[in-house]
Design a protein around this motif. Structure first.
Motif, short mmCIF file in Angstrom:
data_model
loop_
_atom_site.label_atom_id
_atom_site.label_comp_id
_atom_site.label_asym_id
_atom_site.label_seq_id
_atom_site.Cartn_x
_atom_site.Cartn_y
_atom_site.Cartn_z
N ASP A 72 77.90 -20.16 -38.04
CA ASP A 72 77.17 -20.51 -39.24
C ASP A 72 77.86 -21.63 -40.00
O ASP A 72 79.07 -21.59 -40.25
N PRO A 74 76.85 -23.69 -43.65
CA PRO A 74 75.87 -23.56 -44.74
C PRO A 74 74.89 -24.73 -44.79
O PRO A 74 75.25 -25.88 -44.57
N GLY A 75 73.63 -24.38 -45.04
CA GLY A 75 72.60 -25.38 -45.21
C GLY A 75 71.89 -25.78 -43.94
O GLY A 75 71.01 -26.65 -44.00
N THR A 92 73.73 -19.45 -45.24
CA THR A 92 74.13 -19.58 -46.65
C THR A 92 75.64 -19.67 -46.82
O THR A 92 76.12 -20.03 -47.90
N ALA A 93 76.39 -19.34 -45.78
CA ALA A 93 77.85 -19.37 -45.88
C ALA A 93 78.43 -19.79 -44.54
O ALA A 93 77.79 -19.64 -43.49
#
Length: 439
Positions: A72, A74-75, A92-93
């Motif tokens: 992951d 973010p964005g 998100t993180a």
């Protein structure tokens, strides 16, 4: 008087990596699914400023790192090598393992290509292309962390971060002639990494040296990096596993392995045959369906039922095998594996490490495997055979490249050391000593 050249700055090294990553004649378009060029430039400039001020964050500060497409950021959606997730909600993180690297000053250059959902050791990807092996572009890079291995071998990154569920850092490392580490599973958090198997997934680095793998591993594990002192070779106890793990080797792999054993023996390392009867028990557990297929089916069932045509057919078939695994069989697999992990730990108690070829074969041709499901399946089983033992029994393991002087062919061959759970630091020290001996 000879004056040593000034080490290149982080920005200079980054620009060299970016030039290779964007070279239209190179593999960059198949290696990277995303490049973070401008953000990486800012990170490199910040690292150089800290160095000039005498305030570096540590030995990882300013190192150029690529990360597998399943982490992951973010964005942006985490696509995990699949077109199914291109429109997924953005993360998100940042994955904790990658956040720790960035906090230590690593310059994240981009996300690297992979087998769809990390479900093969081959490295072929029909959605984003297959990176060519640095030794022969017509051959596979190994998987599932395919793009990451090529990014390091081709000089597009200095360190890369992958996942290893059955060999996915060690197989591409062996195929591409670099170092790949599978740590004990507990060491590095798997949160924020798209799962293949909750039971088996580990997060590990690949790099050009054991020292760089140790550095990245320590940072991701939340430790303060320490100098890696090679272990004294004389007196180390290495076991050569007898039975199926040494069967079916290509002649070139067998010769390279025997040459490496010869050097180790001359260096004072006792080498003893070591039976592994627990392998039959592992096979009996996996005959119930296996963790990867069962858990991947849990993750992907909805997409399999609604968008089956969007999967890589070779990956879809492997995941579909999990549909037939009953809850009873899954619970049996879990409980029996726990018992076998304890039994293997006891079995290895008198050894420092097992030593064996990372894979019994060298990199096959991409075209041969893409054209035949039977050829793909046969190669995938051979590629995963030796490495998957470390995941099932939750051991730590590392693949080292055997240098050209130890093998007659031009294709890379990997040498694997496997140690008990939790012995990661000792494994790295032993690997550093073997690396120095074979260099």
């Amino acid at each position: 008087m000879t004056v040593s050249p000034k080490p290149a700055s982080a920005r200079e090294r980054l620009e060299a990596c970016l030039a290779k990553a964007t070279d239209p004649a190179g593999e960059g378009s198949r290696v990277f699914t995303r490049l973070y060029a401008e953000r990486a430039r800012a990170e490199a400039e910040a690292a150089d400023t800290r160095v000039r001020q005498g305030l570096p964050l540590g030995p990882l500060d300013g190192r150029i790192v690529s990360v597998k497409d399943l982490f992951d950021m973010p964005g942006e959606p985490t696509t995990a090598g699949s077109k199914l997730l291109r429109d997924a909600p953005p993360a998100t993180a940042m994955a904790p393992a990658i956040a720790r690297l960035r906090q230590a000053g690593a310059v994240i250059i981009g996300k690297t290509n992979m087998t769809e959902f990390a479900f093969s050791g081959v490295g072929i990807n029909p959605h984003y292309g297959t990176p060519g092996n640095p030794a022969d572009r017509s051959r596979i890079p190994g998987g599932s962390s395919s793009g990451g291995a090529v990014s390091v071998a081709d000089g597009m990154a200095e360190i890369t971060i992958g996942s290893d569920t059955g060999g996915s850092t060690r197989i591409p490392a062996a195929m591409c002639g670099i170092v790949g580490l599978k740590p004990s599973q507990y060491r590095v958090p798997t949160a924020g990494a798209f799962p293949l198997s909750f039971a088996l997934d580990s997060i590990g680095p690949m790099a050009g040296s054991v020292a760089d793998c140790a550095l990245a591993d320590a940072v991701m594990a939340g430790e303060t990096p320490q100098p890696l002192n090679p272990a004294p070779l004389p007196g180390l106890r290495f076991g050569i596993p007898q039975g199926p793990l040494l069967e079916g080797m290509e002649p070139e792999v067998a010769r390279a392995f025997e040459a490496a054993l010869g050097r180790l023996g001359k260096a004072g390392v006792p080498l003893a045959d070591h039976p592994l009867p627990l392998l039959a028990e592992m096979q009996a557990v996996n005959a119930k369906g296996g963790f990867a297929a069962s858990e991947a089916f849990f993750v992907h069932q909805a997409a399999l039922d609604s968008r089956p045509e969007d999967f890589d057919p070779l990956v879809r078939g492997r995941i579909e095998r999990g549909r037939a695994v009953s809850a009873t069989d899954y619970i049996f697999m879990q409980r029996r594996r726990t018992e076998l992990i304890r039994a293997m730990d006891a079995d290895l108690a008198d050894l420092d490490a097992l030593i064996l070829p990372t894979t019994p074969i060298r990199a096959p041709k991409i075209a041969d495997l893409a054209a035949s499901e039977a050829a793909f399946t046969a190669a995938n089983m051979l590629l995963l055979r030796n490495t998957s033992v470390g995941n099932f029994f939750d051991l730590c393991a590392i693949s080292l490249p055997l240098p050209a002087g130890l093998r007659p062919g031009e294709l890379p061959v990997g040498l694997m050391l496997v140690a008990r759970n939790g012995q990661d630091r000792r494994l790295l020290r032993m690997a550093a000593a073997v690396e120095r001996l074979l260099a």
